[in-house]
Design an enzyme around this catalytic site. Structure first.
Site, PDB file in Angstrom:
ATOM      1  N   ASP A 133       0.855  -1.186   0.000  1.00  0.00           N
ATOM      2  CA  ASP A 133       0.000   0.000   0.000  1.00  0.00           C
ATOM      3  C   ASP A 133       0.891   1.237   0.000  1.00  0.00           C
ATOM      4  O   ASP A 133       2.074   1.173   0.351  1.00  0.00           O
ATOM      5  CB  ASP A 133      -0.914   0.017   1.223  1.00  0.00           C
ATOM      6  CG  ASP A 133      -1.907   1.180   1.187  1.00  0.00           C
ATOM      7  OD1 ASP A 133      -2.794   1.148   0.315  1.00  0.00           O
ATOM      8  OD2 ASP A 133      -1.773   2.110   1.989  1.00  0.00           O
ATOM      9  N   SER A 134       0.309   2.368  -0.358  1.00  0.00           N
ATOM     10  CA  SER A 134       1.049   3.626  -0.346  1.00  0.00           C
ATOM     11  C   SER A 134       1.361   4.092   1.071  1.00  0.00           C
ATOM     12  O   SER A 134       2.183   4.991   1.253  1.00  0.00           O
ATOM     13  CB  SER A 134       0.243   4.706  -1.076  1.00  0.00           C
ATOM     14  OG  SER A 134      -0.985   4.941  -0.405  1.00  0.00           O
ATOM     15  N   GLY A 190      -2.019   9.310  -4.669  1.00  0.00           N
ATOM     16  CA  GLY A 190      -3.104   9.865  -5.475  1.00  0.00           C
ATOM     17  C   GLY A 190      -2.732  11.031  -6.368  1.00  0.00           C
ATOM     18  O   GLY A 190      -3.121  11.064  -7.546  1.00  0.00           O
ATOM     19  N   CYS A 205      -3.638  -0.806  -2.460  1.00  0.00           N
ATOM     20  CA  CYS A 205      -3.780   0.627  -2.761  1.00  0.00           C
ATOM     21  C   CYS A 205      -4.623   0.774  -4.018  1.00  0.00           C
ATOM     22  O   CYS A 205      -4.306   0.202  -5.059  1.00  0.00           O
ATOM     23  CB  CYS A 205      -2.396   1.235  -2.963  1.00  0.00           C
ATOM     24  SG  CYS A 205      -2.389   2.941  -3.548  1.00  0.00           S
ATOM     25  N   THR A 211      -5.056   3.406  -5.949  1.00  0.00           N
ATOM     26  CA  THR A 211      -4.338   4.111  -7.011  1.00  0.00           C
ATOM     27  C   THR A 211      -3.364   3.169  -7.708  1.00  0.00           C
ATOM     28  O   THR A 211      -3.292   3.126  -8.942  1.00  0.00           O
ATOM     29  CB  THR A 211      -3.580   5.323  -6.439  1.00  0.00           C
ATOM     30  OG1 THR A 211      -4.501   6.177  -5.761  1.00  0.00           O
ATOM     31  CG2 THR A 211      -2.896   6.107  -7.538  1.00  0.00           C
ATOM     32  N   GLU A 251      -2.804   9.394   7.563  1.00  0.00           N
ATOM     33  CA  GLU A 251      -1.366   9.132   7.677  1.00  0.00           C
ATOM     34  C   GLU A 251      -0.718   9.907   8.828  1.00  0.00           C
ATOM     35  O   GLU A 251       0.276   9.467   9.397  1.00  0.00           O
ATOM     36  CB  GLU A 251      -0.663   9.475   6.362  1.00  0.00           C
ATOM     37  CG  GLU A 251      -0.907   8.485   5.251  1.00  0.00           C
ATOM     38  CD  GLU A 251      -0.180   7.155   5.454  1.00  0.00           C
ATOM     39  OE1 GLU A 251       0.883   7.141   6.095  1.00  0.00           O
ATOM     40  OE2 GLU A 251      -0.694   6.128   4.969  1.00  0.00           O
ATOM     41  N   CYS A 264     -10.513   4.071  -1.365  1.00  0.00           N
ATOM     42  CA  CYS A 264      -9.149   4.206  -0.870  1.00  0.00           C
ATOM     43  C   CYS A 264      -9.076   3.403   0.416  1.00  0.00           C
ATOM     44  O   CYS A 264      -9.971   3.530   1.273  1.00  0.00           O
ATOM     45  CB  CYS A 264      -8.800   5.674  -0.601  1.00  0.00           C
ATOM     46  SG  CYS A 264      -7.195   5.918   0.193  1.00  0.00           S
ATOM     47  N   THR A 265      -8.049   2.587   0.567  1.00  0.00           N
ATOM     48  CA  THR A 265      -8.007   1.712   1.735  1.00  0.00           C
ATOM     49  C   THR A 265      -7.702   2.460   3.026  1.00  0.00           C
ATOM     50  O   THR A 265      -7.804   1.880   4.117  1.00  0.00           O
ATOM     51  CB  THR A 265      -6.975   0.578   1.538  1.00  0.00           C
ATOM     52  OG1 THR A 265      -5.747   1.119   1.046  1.00  0.00           O
ATOM     53  CG2 THR A 265      -7.506  -0.456   0.562  1.00  0.00           C
ATOM     54  N   HIS A 266      -7.353   3.736   2.934  1.00  0.00           N
ATOM     55  CA  HIS A 266      -7.230   4.547   4.148  1.00  0.00           C
ATOM     56  C   HIS A 266      -8.604   4.875   4.744  1.00  0.00           C
ATOM     57  O   HIS A 266      -8.737   5.056   5.956  1.00  0.00           O
ATOM     58  CB  HIS A 266      -6.519   5.872   3.848  1.00  0.00           C
ATOM     59  CG  HIS A 266      -5.052   5.760   3.612  1.00  0.00           C
ATOM     60  ND1 HIS A 266      -4.522   5.239   2.449  1.00  0.00           N
ATOM     61  CD2 HIS A 266      -3.988   6.104   4.381  1.00  0.00           C
ATOM     62  CE1 HIS A 266      -3.202   5.270   2.519  1.00  0.00           C
ATOM     63  NE2 HIS A 266      -2.849   5.796   3.679  1.00  0.00           N
TER      64      HIS A 266
END
Length: 280
Positions: A9-10, A42, A72, A74, A151, A183-185
């Site tokens: 993931d990012s 992104g 992620c 993206t 984040e 978005c996985t966040h």
């Protein structure tokens, strides 16, 4: 099959997928990489997203993973098809599972999607939803302020709620009955998102459906681990270890996680590819 599952993931968002993998596949070991140093992906151009994603993939392939989850959105939009062609292991993204879950939930075929600029501009969810159901109507909204919120570990409290409300406000003008968290966040702020859009809207997280897809694929490929070992998960971050560990242990509800810093550099490229294709 004792080899681990790899998840990339990012940043910390893919931990929402890891949580479901740990719940649904409690015997499997997971190696996770969060590229927190270069998050968010992104706003970045596609070539840069591809470069960074392949660095993570190569790093995990050198650790002999048996399946890769690109957690992620993206990165899934940019790299998933190429990764499936190039790698000699199964590769799963999060866009198709999210689309499937939304179409299961919707009653009026009006589906909203929120995500990063890269995910939304790619049209990946629109195309995926339309490929499954011709009549679905899709409203997409980029929410660039939400990933930095998560984040930075500042996603609770009144200030965070104000940021989330402002980001989602344009979506409230549309009659969607299902909203994909593209978005996985975003599942980390699912409750706050639900409060903004209202209880009548089905908020869709792709983690649950993604874990089901992983479980099904491992079973059909005869890659499931069925022994008695206690799994030992490993987490890598390219950024600050302390911040990552704090978020990971809070989200996964486990203390003492094995978290390590990495610069993703390998002594030589180790990408495993399908027979007949160029090896890097």
């Amino acid at each position: 099959m004792q080899r681990p599952i790899g998840v990339i993931d990012s940043g910390v968002g893919g931990l929402t997928v890891v949580s479901e993998l740990m719940r649904q596949l409690p015997k499997e070991e997971i190696i996770y990489i969060g590229d927190t140093k270069r998050c968010p992906y992104g706003p970045r151009p596609a070539f840069e997203v591809a470069e960074y994603t392949w660095e993570m993939i190569d790093y995990l392939m050198s650790r002999d993973i048996k399946l890769l989850v690109i957690a992620c959105n993206t990165a899934s939009a940019v790299v998933l098809d190429d990764a499936r062609q190039a790698l000699d292991i199964p590769v799963i993204g999060v866009i198709h599972p999210g689309a499937v879950a939304a179409l299961k939930a919707t009653e009026n075929l009006e589906v909203g999607v929120i995500g990063t600029e890269g995910t939304i501009s790619s049209g990946a969810y629109y195309e995926e939803l339309k490929s499954i159901h011709n009549d679905v109507k899709v409203v997409s909204l980029a929410c660039p302020t939400l990933v930095p919120l998560v984040e930075s570990n500042r996603y609770t409290g009144e200030e965070a709620k104000a940021v989330i409300r402002e980001a989602l406000e344009p979506m409230l003008d549309y009659p969607v009955d299902s909203l994909i968290l593209g978005c996985t966040h975003y599942p980390m702020i699912e409750r706050e998102i639900q409060d903004v859009v209202g209880e009548d809207i089905h908020v869709i997280c792709s983690g649950d459906e993604t874990a089901r897809a992983v479980s099904t694929l491992l079973y059909h490929e005869q890659l499931l681990y069925t022994g008695e070992r206690r799994p030992r998960h490993l987490f890598y971050t390219t950024g600050a270890k302390a911040m990552f560990q704090s978020i990971a242990e809070s989200w996964l509800k486990e203390s003492g996680l094995d978290v390590r810093e990495t610069d993703l550099k390998l002594p030589k490229a180790t990408r495993k590819v399908k027979s007949g294709m160029e090896e890097f």
